[in-house]
Design an enzyme around this catalytic site. Structure first.
Site, short mmCIF file in Angstrom:
data_model
loop_
_atom_site.label_atom_id
_atom_site.label_comp_id
_atom_site.label_asym_id
_atom_site.label_seq_id
_atom_site.Cartn_x
_atom_site.Cartn_y
_atom_site.Cartn_z
CE1 TYR A 34 81.94 115.13 65.61
CE2 TYR A 34 82.69 115.07 67.61
CZ TYR A 34 82.75 114.82 66.35
OH TYR A 34 83.50 114.08 65.58
CD GLU B 139 90.56 116.92 59.21
OE1 GLU B 139 90.93 117.21 60.04
OE2 GLU B 139 89.05 117.08 58.50
CE LYS C 267 84.53 117.48 67.05
NZ LYS C 267 85.93 117.00 66.82
CG LEU D 270 88.12 119.53 62.59
CD1 LEU D 270 86.32 120.15 62.97
CD2 LEU D 270 87.98 118.62 64.26
#
Lengths: 290, 290
Positions: free
Chosen positions: B35, B181, B149, B205
Site C-alpha cells: 500500500y 523507527e 510497505k 521503511l
C-alpha cells in the site's frame, strides 16, 4: 471442490454469495486478525477442541474480542457442517478480524470483530503420505510472535511460492541455521530413535497436529525432544517429517535436493502416520502404504 | 471526513458503494499485498513521484504484478482528485493485493492483482506540529523486510495501540536497544548539531518524508548521519523528532515519560519543519508556530 454454499458470518448462517467485505476492513488493510484451519474426515472435525482453543488464544494474543464464547463457536461449527450436509474429507477455514472501520492503526472503538467460516472438500493426498515430499531451506524472516496464528502471512506465502518453483512441497525455515518450522507446517528430525523439534516458543506455531505427534510419540515410547536441530544436523538425520492439519504427517525425503535417509520414508515416521490414522478414525481406509 | 465518493478500482472509477471484496481475497486472508499513503495539500499531491516509485518497488519486492505502468497510475491518481473535485488537505490511500482466488499459500495463476485507491480529507495537526508529541519505547517484533510497505501491519497496530493507551502518539521501536523507527513513522535524534537515524536497510521503511528530511538537512548544511542511535543515547539527546506523510516533521518531547531537551522542540527540528512547509508549498499558511 469449491466452498460449500452455506457459510458462517458472525453468528449467523448465510449463502456465500452474501458474504463480502468493505474496502476499509482491518483484515484487508492491516492483516489485523487471526484464523484457523480444522481438518474434517467423513464430515467430522479432527482435533476440534485443540483448534478452537488455539483460535481463542490467538485472539487473546492480539487483544481481539470474539463475538461468541468457545461453546457457542463449537455449536456453530458443528451446525455449519449440518447446514451443508457435509460428509466428506475436507477443512473448515475460519477467521476473525478487528472489524470494518475508517483506516487507523489504533483499535477502532465500539466496532465488532468480523468473523466468517466456510467448509471445503479436501481429499487426503495419499501420494504425498506414501511417497513423501521435498523441501528447500529458507531464512526465517517472520515476525517474533509466530505462535499467533495471524493473518500476516506474507513471508509464509513468499517462502511457499519459492518452494513450489523449486518443485518442492515446503520451505524449511531457519534462523542462523537453527530450524524453526516450515512455512505452513511443523518440522521434525529423527536421530538415533529420538524425535527432535523446535520448542514451542514464540518462534513457531504450536501446531495442533504437533501436539498430537507428541502424544503419539509418548504412547509409542519414542523420546520427543523439544530442542531445535540445525541445518548441519540434517546431513546425518535418520529421518525427517513435517506435520500440519492439511498435510497430516509427511515424510521429508529431500532437503535442498539432498536425500534424507537415502530418500526412503523412515520407520518412526511410518509409526506416527499409523498413529495419526488411528487417532483420526481413518485407519480402516485403504491407503497406498497399506 | 469520510471517503470521497469516487474511488479507483483497478483502472476504472466507481462509486465507493460498488467497491467490496470477496471473502477469499489474498489481502484479507494473507495480507498478501502492499500500500501507499500520499499527502495532499490544497488538492495537490506532495512527494508524488517518490510514493509512486515506492509502490512499484514494494510490488516488485513481493513479486506482485500491477495492472498498470507508473505513468498510467500517476494519471489515474490525478484523475481521482479531479473526479472528486478534491481541493483540500488530505490523503490518498491505495493498495494492491494478489487478487481473489481459492485460499492457497502459493501464488494464484492467471489472477490479476486487486487494486483500489480512495481520497479523504485530513487537516494538518497544527497542535502536534507546534507542541510536539510523546512516545513509548517497544521492542521491534516485525519481520525482516520492513522496507516493503506491506499489508502485514499487525505488529505496527499493536505497538501504536499500546502507545495510545499510554497517552502517547507513537511507539519508538528498538532491537536490543538499537532504535529502528516508530510504528508508522521514521525516528531521528539530534546531538551536537547532527541528525542521526537508522540507515535505510531492510529493517526500516524508507520513508518518502525521510528522503525529504535528508534533502532539507543537506540544503541547510546539517549533517545527516545514517547510523542507528540507542535507547541509552536518548538520555543525552539534544532533540528528537519523527517524520511521516500524515505527521510531517513532529518534535518528540517525551520518551517513556522522560523529557527530551527539557520537553522543548529543538532548533533543528523547527528548521526542518520550516523547510518541509516551503517544500510542500504551504509555508504561507498561518500556523501556531508563526
Amino acid at each position: 471442490m469449491g466452498v460449500y454454499p452455506i457459510v458462517l458470518s458472525q453468528t449467523k448462517f448465510t449463502h456465500q454469495d452474501n458474504l463480502d467485505y468493505p474496502f476499509e476492513e482491518r483484515g484487508l488493510q492491516f492483516g489485523d486478525g487471526i484464523y484457523e484451519v480444522i481438518r474434517i474426515y467423513d464430515g467430522n472435525y479432527y482435533l476440534f477442541t485443540e483448534h478452537v482453543d488455539r483460535f481463542f488464544r490467538s485472539a487473546d494474543a492480539i487483544r481481539l474480542e470474539l463475538p461468541f464464547e468457545k461453546e457457542q463457536l463449537k455449536t456453530l461449527l458443528h451446525d455449519l457442517l449440518k447446514q451443508n450436509n457435509m460428509k466428506n474429507d475436507g477443512i473448515v477455514y475460519m477467521q476473525a478480524t478487528r472489524g470494518s472501520a475508517p483506516r487507523d492503526h489504533v483499535f477502532p472503538v465500539g466496532v465488532e470483530a468480523n468473523v466468517y467460516a466456510y467448509v471445503k472438500d479436501l481429499p487426503r493426498n495419499l501420494s504425498n503420505l506414501e511417497n513423501g515430499i521435498s523441501v528447500i531451506t529458507k531464512e526465517d524472516i517472520r515476525w517474533k510472535k509466530c505462535y499467533i496464528k495471524s493473518l500476516n502471512l506474507l513471508p509464509n506465502v513468499l517462502a511457499k511460492q519459492e518452494a513450489k518453483e523449486n518443485n518442492c512441497y515446503e520451505a524449511l525455515l531457519h534462523e542462523d541455521g537453527l530450524v524453526t518450522e516450515c512455512s505452513s507446517s511443523n518440522a521434525y528430525l529423527v536421530k538415533d530413535g529420538k524425535i527432535y523439534t523446535h520448542p514451542a516458543t514464540s518462534r513457531i506455531l504450536h501446531g495442533c497436529v504437533r501436539m498430537a505427534v507428541e502424544r503419539f510419540a509418548n504412547e509409542l515410547g519414542i523420546p520427543f525432544i523439544e530442542e531445535a536441530f540445525t541445518l548441519a544436523d540434517i546431513q546425518s538425520a535418520d529421518e525427517m517429517f513435517l506435520s500440519s492439519s492439511t498435510s497430516e504427517v509427511l515424510p521429508i525425503l529431500n532437503v535442498d535436493r539432498k536425500p534424507v535417509n537415502n530418500g526412503i520414508p523412515g520407520e518412526i515416521t511410518r509409526k506416527l502416520q499409523d498413529a495419526y490414522q488411528k487417532d483420526a478414525n481413518i485407519s480402516n481406509r485403504k491407503t497406498a502404504q497399506q
